[in-house]
Design an enzyme around this catalytic site. Structure first.
Site, PDB file in Angstrom:
ATOM      1  N   SER A   8      25.044  -1.105  31.557  1.00 38.47           N
ATOM      2  CA  SER A   8      24.375  -2.364  31.215  1.00 38.47           C
ATOM      3  C   SER A   8      22.916  -2.282  31.618  1.00 38.47           C
ATOM      4  CB  SER A   8      25.039  -3.530  31.951  1.00 38.47           C
ATOM      5  OG  SER A   8      24.155  -4.637  31.920  1.00 38.47           O
ATOM      6  N   HIS A  33      25.190  -1.289  26.866  1.00 38.15           N
ATOM      7  CA  HIS A  33      25.588  -2.701  26.944  1.00 38.15           C
ATOM      8  C   HIS A  33      24.325  -3.547  27.119  1.00 38.15           C
ATOM      9  CE1 HIS A  33      28.478  -5.940  27.715  1.00 38.15           C
ATOM     10  NE2 HIS A  33      27.672  -6.351  28.684  1.00 38.15           N
ATOM     11  N   ASP A  35      22.874  -7.319  27.534  1.00 37.56           N
ATOM     12  CA  ASP A  35      23.242  -8.678  27.949  1.00 37.56           C
ATOM     13  C   ASP A  35      22.204  -9.708  27.522  1.00 37.56           C
ATOM     14  OD1 ASP A  35      25.740  -8.387  29.471  1.00 37.56           O
ATOM     15  OD2 ASP A  35      24.532  -7.086  30.763  1.00 37.56           O
ATOM     16  N   MET A  37      21.187 -13.571  27.667  1.00 37.48           N
ATOM     17  CA  MET A  37      21.433 -14.837  28.377  1.00 37.48           C
ATOM     18  C   MET A  37      20.348 -15.841  28.014  1.00 37.48           C
ATOM     19  SD  MET A  37      22.447 -13.380  32.112  1.00 37.48           S
ATOM     20  CE  MET A  37      23.499 -11.927  32.305  1.00 37.48           C
ATOM     21  N   HIS A  66      26.223  -8.313  24.183  1.00 38.93           N
ATOM     22  CA  HIS A  66      27.068  -9.331  24.818  1.00 38.93           C
ATOM     23  C   HIS A  66      26.283 -10.633  24.837  1.00 38.93           C
ATOM     24  CE1 HIS A  66      29.129 -10.701  28.856  1.00 38.93           C
ATOM     25  NE2 HIS A  66      29.415 -11.483  27.832  1.00 38.93           N
ATOM     26  N   MET A  68      25.680 -14.215  25.744  1.00 40.29           N
ATOM     27  CA  MET A  68      26.021 -15.335  26.632  1.00 40.29           C
ATOM     28  C   MET A  68      25.057 -16.452  26.270  1.00 40.29           C
ATOM     29  SD  MET A  68      26.538 -12.940  29.966  1.00 40.29           S
ATOM     30  CE  MET A  68      25.635 -11.607  29.181  1.00 40.29           C
ATOM     31  N   MET A 137      35.717 -10.581  31.384  1.00 38.12           N
ATOM     32  CA  MET A 137      34.730 -10.682  32.462  1.00 38.12           C
ATOM     33  C   MET A 137      35.454 -10.603  33.807  1.00 38.12           C
ATOM     34  SD  MET A 137      31.869 -10.975  30.901  1.00 38.12           S
ATOM     35  CE  MET A 137      30.869 -11.142  32.396  1.00 38.12           C
ATOM     36  N   ASP A 179      33.769  -6.164  32.267  1.00 46.71           N
ATOM     37  CA  ASP A 179      32.354  -6.366  32.574  1.00 46.71           C
ATOM     38  C   ASP A 179      32.209  -7.144  33.879  1.00 46.71           C
ATOM     39  OD1 ASP A 179      29.632  -6.706  32.467  1.00 46.71           O
ATOM     40  OD2 ASP A 179      29.630  -7.958  30.662  1.00 46.71           O
TER      41      ASP A 179
HETATM   42  C1  DX5 Z   1      27.033 -10.261  33.796  1.00 46.96           C
HETATM   43  C2  DX5 Z   1      26.719  -9.318  32.648  1.00 46.96           C
HETATM   44  C3  DX5 Z   1      27.030  -7.920  32.996  1.00 46.96           C
HETATM   45  C4  DX5 Z   1      26.179  -7.338  34.101  1.00 46.96           C
HETATM   46  C5  DX5 Z   1      27.034  -6.376  34.853  1.00 46.96           C
HETATM   47  O1  DX5 Z   1      27.037 -11.565  33.363  1.00 46.96           O
HETATM   48  O2  DX5 Z   1      27.478  -9.655  31.499  1.00 46.96           O
HETATM   49  O3  DX5 Z   1      27.046  -7.054  31.877  1.00 46.96           O
HETATM   50  O4  DX5 Z   1      25.035  -6.672  33.646  1.00 46.96           O
HETATM   51  O5  DX5 Z   1      26.365  -5.957  35.980  1.00 46.96           O
HETATM   52  P1  DX5 Z   1      27.143  -5.318  37.201  1.00 46.96           P
HETATM   53  O6  DX5 Z   1      27.848  -4.093  36.698  1.00 46.96           O
HETATM   54  O7  DX5 Z   1      26.061  -5.036  38.187  1.00 46.96           O
HETATM   55  O8  DX5 Z   1      28.128  -6.353  37.712  1.00 46.96           O
HETATM   56 ZN    ZN Z   2      27.704  -8.113  29.875  1.00 47.03          ZN
END
Ligand code: DX5
Ligand code: ZN
Length: 228
Positions: A8, A33, A35, A37, A66, A68, A137, A179
């Protein structure tokens, strides 16, 4: 079972993102990956389609987006155009889950449904035939570097059962991705609960030698497999 490691980039050095992507893939990562947000669905703000487009030329591996975010649909075509290969979203964040899944697949991406620790898997009942990936998750979404919630492994086992039952009936493969909080110490235990794709952010990017971490993760997975 073929295992995939999905670094990620949330934990990467954003000032050197292209280089980080190249380094982590040459270190053995299988997909990137990504993310997204929005400071609305989750209390953090990260990166969007422009950054996806910027990293696309740096690697040939799939980009695993991903989302969010709420609402979801508006961003799907933008990410597809920016070079995403997999797009996952949280069912609570979509007004019409089927419509979002269709939108993703109509844009030639694989579609994933993401489940928070407190989101029931019942959402799967109606859409198993529409999805390519289930994302479980292991932390509440929003931040990297959190510790995984061991109770989430129950949900993971349940998801594995549902996927196996569906695949036995139809012959269709659905990936099972995890994740949050994955590291070299717990990856074997998580694999034993049924995951085949492992997102890892801080466990990889907080170490100086990405290749060593990914190698150690694969060793732990081989050990798990050899134990049966
Ligand atoms: C959290 C994200 C993850 C995050 C994981 O909300 O969706 O993908 O980057 O990071 P680690 O592996 O450090 O928990
Ligand atoms: Zn993620």
């Amino acid at each position: 079972m073929t295992f995939r490691i999905a670094p990620s980039i949330l934990s990467a050095d954003f000032a050197r993102l292209g280089e980080e992507v190249r380094n982590v893939i040459s270190a053995g990562g299988d997909l990137i990956h990504f993310d997204v947000m929005d400071n609305h669905y989750v209390p953090n703000l990260t990166i969007g389609p422009m950054v996806c487009k910027a990293i696309r030329p740096h690697t040939k591996v799939p980009i695993d987006v991903h989302l969010m975010v709420r609402p979801v649909d508006r961003l799907v075509p933008d990410f597809a155009k920016a070079g995403a290969n997999v797009i996952s979203f949280h069912p609570e964040a979509s007004e019409h889950i089927n419509r979002t899944l269709s939108l993703i697949q109509d844009h030639n991406c694989q579609a994933g449904l993401a489940f928070n620790p407190n989101t029931p898997l019942d959402y799967l009942d109606e859409v198993m035939n529409r999805i390519d990936l289930v994302l479980i998750m292991l932390v509440n979404p929003g931040f990297s570097g959190q510790s995984f919630i061991p109770e989430a492994l129950h949900k993971l086992r349940d998801a594995r059962k549902r996927i196996n039952a569906y695949s036995a009936q139809t012959g269709r493969k659905i990936y099972l991705e995890v994740d949050g909080g994955v590291n070299t110490e717990n990856i074997a235990r998580i694999a034993a609960a049924g995951a085949d794709t492992f997102v890892a952010g801080s466990a990889i990017f907080d170490q100086p030698d990405y290749q060593k971490v990914i190698h150690n993760m694969r060793n732990a997975l081989v050990y798990h497999t050899s134990k049966g």
